[in-house]
Design an enzyme around this catalytic site. Structure first.
Site, PDB file in Angstrom:
ATOM      1  CG  ASP A 126      -2.345   0.406   0.872  1.00 44.19           C
ATOM      2  OD1 ASP A 126      -2.493   1.212  -0.050  1.00 44.19           O
ATOM      3  OD2 ASP A 126      -3.288  -0.046   1.548  1.00 44.19           O
ATOM      4  CD1 TRP A 161      -4.673   3.020  -3.488  1.00 41.93           C
ATOM      5  CD2 TRP A 161      -3.793   4.956  -2.795  1.00 41.93           C
ATOM      6  NE1 TRP A 161      -4.358   2.886  -2.162  1.00 41.93           N
ATOM      7  CE2 TRP A 161      -3.814   4.064  -1.710  1.00 41.93           C
ATOM      8  CE3 TRP A 161      -3.291   6.247  -2.603  1.00 41.93           C
ATOM      9  CZ2 TRP A 161      -3.343   4.395  -0.443  1.00 41.93           C
ATOM     10  CZ3 TRP A 161      -2.826   6.594  -1.338  1.00 41.93           C
ATOM     11  CH2 TRP A 161      -2.852   5.678  -0.287  1.00 41.93           C
ATOM     12  N   GLY A 162      -2.714   4.499  -8.481  1.00 41.23           N
ATOM     13  CA  GLY A 162      -2.486   5.301  -9.691  1.00 41.23           C
ATOM     14  C   GLY A 162      -1.857   6.658  -9.412  1.00 41.23           C
ATOM     15  CD  GLU A 164       4.299  10.122  -5.926  1.00 44.68           C
ATOM     16  OE1 GLU A 164       5.348   9.619  -6.352  1.00 44.68           O
ATOM     17  OE2 GLU A 164       4.113  10.396  -4.725  1.00 44.68           O
ATOM     18  CG  ASP A 183      -9.354   2.092  -1.310  1.00 44.60           C
ATOM     19  OD1 ASP A 183      -8.332   2.025  -2.023  1.00 44.60           O
ATOM     20  OD2 ASP A 183      -9.342   1.983  -0.075  1.00 44.60           O
TER      21      ASP A 183
HETATM   22  C1  GLA Z   1      -5.969   1.232   1.188  1.00 43.74           C
HETATM   23  C2  GLA Z   1      -6.081   0.225   0.044  1.00 43.74           C
HETATM   24  C3  GLA Z   1      -7.237  -0.718   0.326  1.00 43.74           C
HETATM   25  C4  GLA Z   1      -7.001  -1.442   1.644  1.00 43.74           C
HETATM   26  C5  GLA Z   1      -6.811  -0.422   2.757  1.00 43.74           C
HETATM   27  C6  GLA Z   1      -6.363  -1.075   4.061  1.00 43.74           C
HETATM   28  O1  GLA Z   1      -7.054   2.081   1.226  1.00 43.74           O
HETATM   29  O2  GLA Z   1      -6.260   0.881  -1.181  1.00 43.74           O
HETATM   30  O3  GLA Z   1      -7.398  -1.660  -0.726  1.00 43.74           O
HETATM   31  O4  GLA Z   1      -5.867  -2.252   1.518  1.00 43.74           O
HETATM   32  O5  GLA Z   1      -5.832   0.558   2.425  1.00 43.74           O
HETATM   33  O6  GLA Z   1      -6.149  -0.152   5.083  1.00 43.74           O
END
Ligand code: GLA
Length: 380
Positions: A126, A161-162, A164, A183
């Site tokens: 993450d 999460w894409g 940077e 998410d």
């Molecule tokens: C981020 C990730 C999620 C999950 C949470 C856990 O938001 O993008 O998929 O892993 O953290 O805290």
């Protein structure tokens, strides 16, 4: 290690958040086998955030939460492997994970060694609580190098999460898949928004490093979430069918996020549709593209993809609320009128043959609905 098709499995986060323990994981592994999900291709059982103690041990090693996982992670890995499944875990490139547990920053090599010792097969990594002094790519290169040198094949799932412009550097890190968007939530708005955001990222998807559109929400019904966390109104079964069809068509990893012990027959039928999964797992992994013919509104989406055996997958997705008539031919896919073949088109959810009108598909799709076709060229 090279992975040839998008990973398939189950992840604790969407439904269980921090309410995880070894009983849940073992029971889920049992159900993956008993329900036929393993035979359908789902193999990774992934424990997401909130699995560790708040402090590392005296040697700087991560420690599994003694209440949630009293038997320890190696025993859990053994159990999962005994079921013919693979074991996935989670960490974060920052000092803390997103939920505030110890992250792997400056512990990348010792953590990779620990995961290897526990016989972990997959690591989701993450992007929370990292220092502002380094760019994202440096954090992911650290763990990428640590995993590549830990003595075990571990799939590296980058979860930035894409941010940077991840797509531009993620393949330098050794990652096998990368989260291309934020998410997912169990709502149509979320599914639609992730689909729309994916459009510019499609060319980056390919063999060995797959665009990850996030976990599936199929089967979560209206029940999201725990303790008032991420409450949404949920989705209809139609929303879920279209969501799954898009993830299959776009070649995203298929990580189930529901409580599969309680999934409905409808959810199971979606998740185990062999033809849809075959498109997702197609060996050629040719790029999916949007057809521009008779394109109409932006949210009337027709995508195609040539498959390994020369067939084509065609996804017709109505992201709007009202019904829409889609009319399109196959010229743009390279299927010319003088190709000398007969064209056979089957809708895979119904198994019905599509009647072609002057060599075109002409079909009405309800709001939020989809058609997923397999097209075959038949020698006359
Ligand atoms: C981020 C990730 C999620 C999950 C949470 C856990 O938001 O993008 O998929 O892993 O953290 O805290």
């Amino acid at each position: 290690m090279i992975i040839k098709t998008p990973p398939m499995g189950w992840n604790t986060w969407n439904t269980f958040g921090d309410k995880i323990d070894e009983k849940l994981v073992r029971e889920t592994a049992d159900f993956i086998v008993e329900s036929g999900l393993r035979d359908a291709g789902y193999e990774y059982v992934v424990i997401d955030d909130c699995w560790s103690e708040l402090k590392r041990d005296e040697n700087g090693r991560l420690v599994a939460d003694k209440n949630k996982f009293p038997s320890g992670m190696k025993a859990l890995a053994d159990y999962i492997h005994s079921k013919g499944l693979k074991f996935g875990m989670y960490s974060c490139c920052g000092a803390l994970t997103c939920a505030g547990f110890p992250g792997s920053y400056d512990h990348e090599y010792i953590d990779a060694a620990t995961f290897a010792e526990w016989e972990v097969d997959y690591l989701k990594y993450d992007f929370c609580y990292h220092t502002g002094t380094l760019e994202g790519k440096f954090f992911y290169r650290r763990m990428g190098a640590a995993l590549a040198n830990c003595g075990r094949d571990i799939v590296f799932s980058a979860c930035s999460w894409g941010m940077e412009e991840t797509q531009e550097w993620v393949k330098t890190t050794g990652a096998h898949l990368w989260r291309s968007t934020h998410d997912i939530q169990n709502s149509w708005a979320s599914i639609k928004s992730i689909t729309q955001q994916q459009a510019r990222l499609i060319p980056y998807n390919g063999h060995g490093c797959f665009n990850d559109m996030d976990m599936l929400v199929v089967g979560m019904d209206g029940k999201s979430f725990i303790d008032g966390f991420w409450q949404t109104n949920g989705c209809t079964e139609l929303d879920h069918k279209t969501h799954f069809s898009i993830w299959c068509m776009f070649g995203s990893p298929l990580m189930i996020g529901c409580d599969i012990r309680k999934m409905s027959d409808g959810a199971k039928a979606i998740l185990t549709n062999k033809e849809a999964i075959a498109i997702n797992q197609d060996g050629a992994y040719n790029q999916v593209y949007r057809l521009t013919l008779d394109r109409g509104p932006e949210d009337a989406l027709v995508c195609a993809r040539m498959l390994e055996n020369g067939d084509f997958a065609i996804g017709v997705f109505n992201l709007m609320d009202g019904e829409y008539r889609f009319v399109f031919g196959f010229d743009e896919m390279g299927i010319t009128t003088h190709c000398g073949k007969d064209i056979e088109v089957t809708e895979i959810w119904t198994g019905e043959r599509e009647e072609l009108v002057s060599g075109t598909i002409n079909t009405v799709v309800e709001g939020h609905g989809c058609k997923l076709y397999r097209l075959k060229l038949i020698q006359k």
